[in-house]
Design a protein around this motif. Structure first.
Motif, short mmCIF file in Angstrom:
data_model
loop_
_atom_site.label_atom_id
_atom_site.label_comp_id
_atom_site.label_asym_id
_atom_site.label_seq_id
_atom_site.Cartn_x
_atom_site.Cartn_y
_atom_site.Cartn_z
N ASP A 177 0.82 -1.21 0.00
CA ASP A 177 0.00 0.00 0.00
C ASP A 177 0.85 1.27 0.00
O ASP A 177 0.37 2.34 -0.35
CB ASP A 177 -0.92 0.02 1.22
N LEU A 178 2.10 1.15 0.40
CA LEU A 178 2.96 2.32 0.53
C LEU A 178 4.03 2.36 -0.56
O LEU A 178 4.28 3.40 -1.17
CB LEU A 178 3.63 2.34 1.91
N GLY A 179 4.69 1.23 -0.80
CA GLY A 179 5.78 1.20 -1.77
C GLY A 179 7.04 1.80 -1.18
O GLY A 179 7.03 2.45 -0.14
N GLY A 180 8.15 1.60 -1.86
CA GLY A 180 9.44 2.02 -1.34
C GLY A 180 9.86 3.42 -1.71
O GLY A 180 10.80 3.97 -1.11
N PHE A 181 9.21 4.03 -2.70
CA PHE A 181 9.63 5.35 -3.16
C PHE A 181 8.60 6.44 -2.89
O PHE A 181 8.97 7.58 -2.59
CB PHE A 181 9.93 5.29 -4.66
N GLY A 182 7.33 6.14 -3.04
CA GLY A 182 6.31 7.15 -2.83
C GLY A 182 4.98 6.67 -3.36
O GLY A 182 4.83 5.52 -3.79
N ARG A 183 3.99 7.55 -3.32
CA ARG A 183 2.68 7.19 -3.85
C ARG A 183 1.92 8.46 -4.26
O ARG A 183 2.20 9.56 -3.75
CB ARG A 183 1.86 6.39 -2.85
N ILE A 184 0.96 8.30 -5.14
CA ILE A 184 0.09 9.38 -5.59
C ILE A 184 -1.32 9.08 -5.11
O ILE A 184 -1.87 8.01 -5.39
CB ILE A 184 0.11 9.52 -7.13
#
Length: 252
Positions: free
Chosen positions: A239-246
């Motif tokens: 749900d978060l990921g390692g780099f970022g999210r939009i």
């Protein structure tokens, strides 16, 4: 969100174990751009005579960014210059020595700017006070620039007493490469759209500013670039990921 052209605010702060710390608004950001890429190794077969790709091996992903700032405040400058922000209070300076061997039309720049109540004396046993507009003139009070007019009968070096105003100083390359958590809160400006967006980039490592135009016929800007570093606190979560999210925000 269909057709889109976004505007919004960009906030930067410390990354605290994957979460944003206290955030600072960068003021007017003209551009926030991310570039994503993946790297792979290719293997080509050697039996058909065509050397076709027979397999690929993913070797990593990369996210880079460009952030262009229209406001050259102290914190923004420090990001691009790897600098430290120092606040200098208004104060008085006593007996600041001038360079020796000054002649008429030489200019001296005082250690601090925005000066007032300037008194200059020579180094004679009984010091002589230099006369304004006879022995020297204040060429630029804000810049702290003094022009020597007639030093012939005086004993050098000269010494200056003066008051100076407060300032905020930004050093250059006194810090390691800054790493920041970025949040953008934006809205779609196409046809009065009500679409709202929030972007998170967890761990951005900034490069030093490539060019900073100090004298320029056009509006100045600070163009910052860098790379997103993998945030190991957030990476395990899909749900978060390692780099970022939009985040495409829905109206409440």
């Amino acid at each position: 969100m269909k057709d889109f052209s976004l505007q919004g605010k960009v906030w930067l702060g410390e990354n605290l174990n994957g979460q944003p710390g206290a955030m600072n608004w960068v003021n007017d950001a003209a551009l926030l751009q991310i570039s994503a890429s993946s790297e792979e190794e290719q293997r080509r077969e050697s039996w058909s005579g065509k050397r076709n790709i027979s397999a690929t091996l993913s070797t990593g992903s990369e996210v880079s960014f460009t952030l262009t700032l229209n406001h050259a405040n102290a914190k923004n400058l420090a990001l691009g210059l790897y600098g430290t922000v120092n606040t200098v209070a208004s104060d008085s300076v006593t007996a600041e020595a001038f360079p020796t061997g000054l002649v008429a039309d030489d200019h001296v720049v005082l250690d601090r700017g925005n000066i007032s109540n300037l008194v200059i004396e020579d180094s004679a046993g009984s010091p002589v006070t230099l006369v304004l507009d006879t022995n020297y003139e204040i060429a630029d009070a804000v810049g702290g620039v003094i022009r020597i007019l007639d030093p012939a009968s005086l004993t050098q070096p000269f010494n200056a007493d003066y008051d100076h105003g407060a300032s905020t100083d930004v050093t250059m390359f006194t810090q390691k490469a800054p790493v920041r958590y970025l949040i953008m809160t934006g809205e779609n400006t196409v046809d009065g759209s009500a679409d709202k967006v929030r972007v998170r980039l967890y761990k951005l490592k900034f490069n030093p500013v490539n060019t900073l135009d100090l004298i320029n016929d056009q509006f100045g800007e600070i163009q910052l670039t860098g790379t997103a570093i993998l945030d190991t606190n957030n990476e395990p979560s899909a749900d978060l990921g390692g780099f970022g999210r939009i985040e495409l925000l829905e109206a409440s």
